[in-house]
Design a protein around this motif. Structure first.
Motif, PDB file in Angstrom:
ATOM      1  N   LEU A 223      -2.990   3.628 -49.131  1.00 11.22           N
ATOM      2  CA  LEU A 223      -2.248   3.185 -50.314  1.00 11.22           C
ATOM      3  C   LEU A 223      -2.412   4.209 -51.443  1.00 11.22           C
ATOM      4  O   LEU A 223      -3.437   4.866 -51.527  1.00 11.22           O
ATOM      5  N   TYR A 224      -1.393   4.296 -52.321  1.00 13.35           N
ATOM      6  CA  TYR A 224      -1.456   5.137 -53.529  1.00 13.35           C
ATOM      7  C   TYR A 224      -1.504   6.636 -53.261  1.00 13.35           C
ATOM      8  O   TYR A 224      -2.418   7.345 -53.705  1.00 13.35           O
ATOM      9  N   ALA A 225      -0.545   7.126 -52.489  1.00 12.61           N
ATOM     10  CA  ALA A 225      -0.411   8.581 -52.353  1.00 12.61           C
ATOM     11  C   ALA A 225       0.481   9.082 -53.485  1.00 12.61           C
ATOM     12  O   ALA A 225       1.349   8.352 -53.952  1.00 12.61           O
ATOM     13  N   TYR A 226       0.220  10.309 -53.930  1.00  9.86           N
ATOM     14  CA  TYR A 226       0.968  10.887 -55.051  1.00  9.86           C
ATOM     15  C   TYR A 226       1.870  11.978 -54.494  1.00  9.86           C
ATOM     16  O   TYR A 226       1.402  12.817 -53.720  1.00  9.86           O
ATOM     17  N   PRO A 227       3.166  11.984 -54.860  1.00 11.35           N
ATOM     18  CA  PRO A 227       4.094  12.916 -54.188  1.00 11.35           C
ATOM     19  C   PRO A 227       3.926  14.397 -54.518  1.00 11.35           C
ATOM     20  O   PRO A 227       4.128  15.248 -53.670  1.00 11.35           O
ATOM     21  N   ALA A 228       3.515  14.695 -55.779  1.00 11.67           N
ATOM     22  CA  ALA A 228       3.412  16.120 -56.137  1.00 11.67           C
ATOM     23  C   ALA A 228       2.235  16.744 -55.382  1.00 11.67           C
ATOM     24  O   ALA A 228       1.189  16.113 -55.256  1.00 11.67           O
ATOM     25  N   LYS A 229       2.428  17.956 -54.877  1.00 14.15           N
ATOM     26  CA  LYS A 229       1.383  18.665 -54.119  1.00 14.15           C
ATOM     27  C   LYS A 229       0.842  17.792 -52.970  1.00 14.15           C
ATOM     28  O   LYS A 229      -0.358  17.753 -52.720  1.00 14.15           O
ATOM     29  N   PHE A 230       1.717  17.095 -52.291  1.00  4.90           N
ATOM     30  CA  PHE A 230       1.335  16.171 -51.222  1.00  4.90           C
ATOM     31  C   PHE A 230       0.685  16.955 -50.080  1.00  4.90           C
ATOM     32  O   PHE A 230       1.249  17.933 -49.598  1.00  4.90           O
ATOM     33  N   PRO A 231      -0.497  16.574 -49.619  1.00  4.22           N
ATOM     34  CA  PRO A 231      -1.186  17.310 -48.533  1.00  4.22           C
ATOM     35  C   PRO A 231      -0.551  17.009 -47.166  1.00  4.22           C
ATOM     36  O   PRO A 231      -0.992  16.114 -46.445  1.00  4.22           O
ATOM     37  N   VAL A 232       0.466  17.788 -46.800  1.00  4.16           N
ATOM     38  CA  VAL A 232       1.214  17.501 -45.563  1.00  4.16           C
ATOM     39  C   VAL A 232       0.310  17.533 -44.332  1.00  4.16           C
ATOM     40  O   VAL A 232       0.666  16.983 -43.290  1.00  4.16           O
ATOM     41  N   GLN A 233      -0.883  18.122 -44.449  1.00  3.59           N
ATOM     42  CA  GLN A 233      -1.784  18.191 -43.287  1.00  3.59           C
ATOM     43  C   GLN A 233      -2.276  16.812 -42.849  1.00  3.59           C
ATOM     44  O   GLN A 233      -2.851  16.662 -41.772  1.00  3.59           O
ATOM     45  N   ILE A 234      -2.046  15.774 -43.662  1.00  4.52           N
ATOM     46  CA  ILE A 234      -2.442  14.439 -43.202  1.00  4.52           C
ATOM     47  C   ILE A 234      -1.424  13.861 -42.213  1.00  4.52           C
ATOM     48  O   ILE A 234      -1.747  12.947 -41.453  1.00  4.52           O
ATOM     49  N   LEU A 235      -0.194  14.395 -42.192  1.00  3.98           N
ATOM     50  CA  LEU A 235       0.868  13.786 -41.378  1.00  3.98           C
ATOM     51  C   LEU A 235       0.567  13.846 -39.870  1.00  3.98           C
ATOM     52  O   LEU A 235       0.661  12.817 -39.188  1.00  3.98           O
ATOM     53  N   PRO A 236       0.177  14.997 -39.330  1.00  3.62           N
ATOM     54  CA  PRO A 236      -0.167  14.982 -37.887  1.00  3.62           C
ATOM     55  C   PRO A 236      -1.364  14.070 -37.584  1.00  3.62           C
ATOM     56  O   PRO A 236      -1.434  13.477 -36.504  1.00  3.62           O
TER      57      PRO A 236
END
Ligand code: SF4
Length: 438
Positions: A223-236
């Protein structure tokens, strides 16, 4: 003269971060051999953990403080203590306006509160909590405070700058929760995606997720992710780890680049569309929740119309919406509050009506599908649960209508997982039958 340990009741308002603070306080009270009262009017000391986020929340907190004052005047309680965000923000005004309260504490003053209760804060009890949620799910607060400059938000004023909790401490806290029977771990903070920047010189949410996932919870939710500078490395990590829910709550607050700029959100509409597209590509099964603010001082009718178009294009699975609340000491405060309450509520209504249709469409696609369901409660013989795509208290509930032959719904247990088939839906609820226990 040894005094009798106080009987304490803690009443919690506001968000899940406040719940966690109260759970830590209650565990400390128990460790100090204080009795815990389930009812405020049967306690010696009533502690109110307040919220100071927006006007309506502040009013609710003040009403509860005044209820506490009444209990004290009626001699039902001996002492009244107030803690939490409202106190962080307005302690001096509160001391002046409501002097009947014995003392005011901020959200980070648990040792002082234990001292005021006649006990001491036991630092060796790291991660120890007395859960206020049903025992099968719990929140894990991975950080405190926030470094983002959002113009409308008073949280950094109340909770201070961002402080990540060390990974070892979080892992220890999570293991304790698992030992207590927690199966669903819900990660919270003001901004999850900032995790580690202050402590480990880098965004380390992906590493933390892997360590928590290795502990073996059935579900881990973000919960509560922030869109700016989103750490895309969490997606995989979300895609590859079976026990990390294909679910993400990412409040974006608005979509119009002009409004986002004024809100100091550090992101544009184009960037939001790219990010959401990437998230859906990387985790095709993901369910996205977001939150909007409407009626922000600089939101024009055109901005609002573009927000509705954005919603139609992106089709979030879950949406929450708030009317703008002008908060003193925020950078948006000087902009005033030009959009009237009626117009703000009309915009809230329009967003919710549009989302009702989008949610219904999404849910219709689930009819006939089978998926794991966690039963949260059984009420008057009816079992209520959730899928991995639904967060407690805010998203769809799965309402059990029956079971396959050979399975009796009387055997359903809160806190257990079952395979279920969805047979019917509404915009915000699912209905179906139980196939088997998982
Ligand atoms: S991210 Fe923005 S809205 Fe959220 S707590 Fe931080 S400052 Fe407030």
């Amino acid at each position: 003269m040894k005094t009798k340990p106080p009987k304490v009741h803690v009443h919690t308002l506001g968000c899940s971060k406040n719940d966690v603070d109260s759970e830590v306080l209650l565990a400390q009270c128990k460790a100090n051999k204080f009795d815990i009262s389930e009812r405020p009017d049967q306690a010696d000391v009533l502690v109110i953990n307040t919220c100071g986020f927006i006007e309506s929340a502040k009013q609710e907190s003040i009403n509860h403080i005044l209820d506490g004052v009444r209990l004290k005047e009626e001699g039902k309680i001996e002492r009244l203590l107030v803690m939490g965000c409202l106190s962080d923000r307005y302690a001096d005004d509160l001391r002046h306006d409501i002097p009947e309260v014995d003392d005011y504490f901020g959200s980070r003053h648990l040792p002082e509160i234990l001292h005021a209760l006649g006990g001491e804060y036991k630092y060796d009890l790291i991660g120890e909590r007395s859960l206020s949620t049903p025992s099968h799910y719990a929140y894990l607060k991975i950080s405190e405070g926030c470094d983002n400059p959002c113009s409308f938000c008073a949280i950094p004023i109340m909770r201070g700058g961002h402080r990540s909790k060390p990974m070892d401490e979080l892992e220890a806290e999570a293991r304790k929760l698992q030992e207590k029977g927690v199966k669903e771990l819900i990660l919270i903070g003001q901004d999850l995606t900032y995790y580690g920047l202050d402590l480990y010189n880098g965004r380390k949410l992906d590493e933390l997720l892997k360590r928590l996932s290795d502990i073996g919870f059935r579900w881990i939710r973000l919960l509560y992710a922030y869109p700016a500078k989103f750490p895309v490395q969490i997606l995989p990590v979300i895609r590859e780890r079976e026990n990390i829910c294909n679910y993400l709550d990412m409040p974006i607050q608005h979509s119009s680049t002009r409004v986002l700029k004024s809100m100091r959100r550090g992101v544009t509409e184009k960037r939001l569309r790219e990010l959401i597209g990437l998230i859906k590509d990387e985790v095709p099964d993901i369910r996205l929740r977001t939150t909007f603010i409407v009626g922000y001082p600089e939101e024009t009718k055109e901005d609002f119309a573009s927000l509705l178009e954005f919603m139609k294009d992106v089709r979030f699975h879950r949406v929450g919406v708030f009317p703008y609340s002008q908060e003193d000491d925020t950078t948006a405060f000087p902009l005033g509050d030009p959009i009237g309450e009626r117009e703000k509520m009309r915009r809230v209504k329009e967003v919710m009506e549009l989302q009702e249709d989008i949610s219904m469409d999404h849910n219709m696609m689930l009819i006939g599908k089978e998926m794991p369901v966690l039963i949260d409660r059984i009420d008057q013989g009816v079992a209520y649960g959730r899928t991995e795509y639904d967060c407690p208290e805010v998203d769809n509930e799965f309402i059990v209508q029956g079971a396959d032959e050979g399975f009796d719904t009387k055997d359903l247990r809160a806190g257990s997982f079952y395979l279920a088939e969805i047979t019917d839906v509404e915009a915000h609820d699912l209905f179906g039958i139980i196939k088997k226990r998982l």
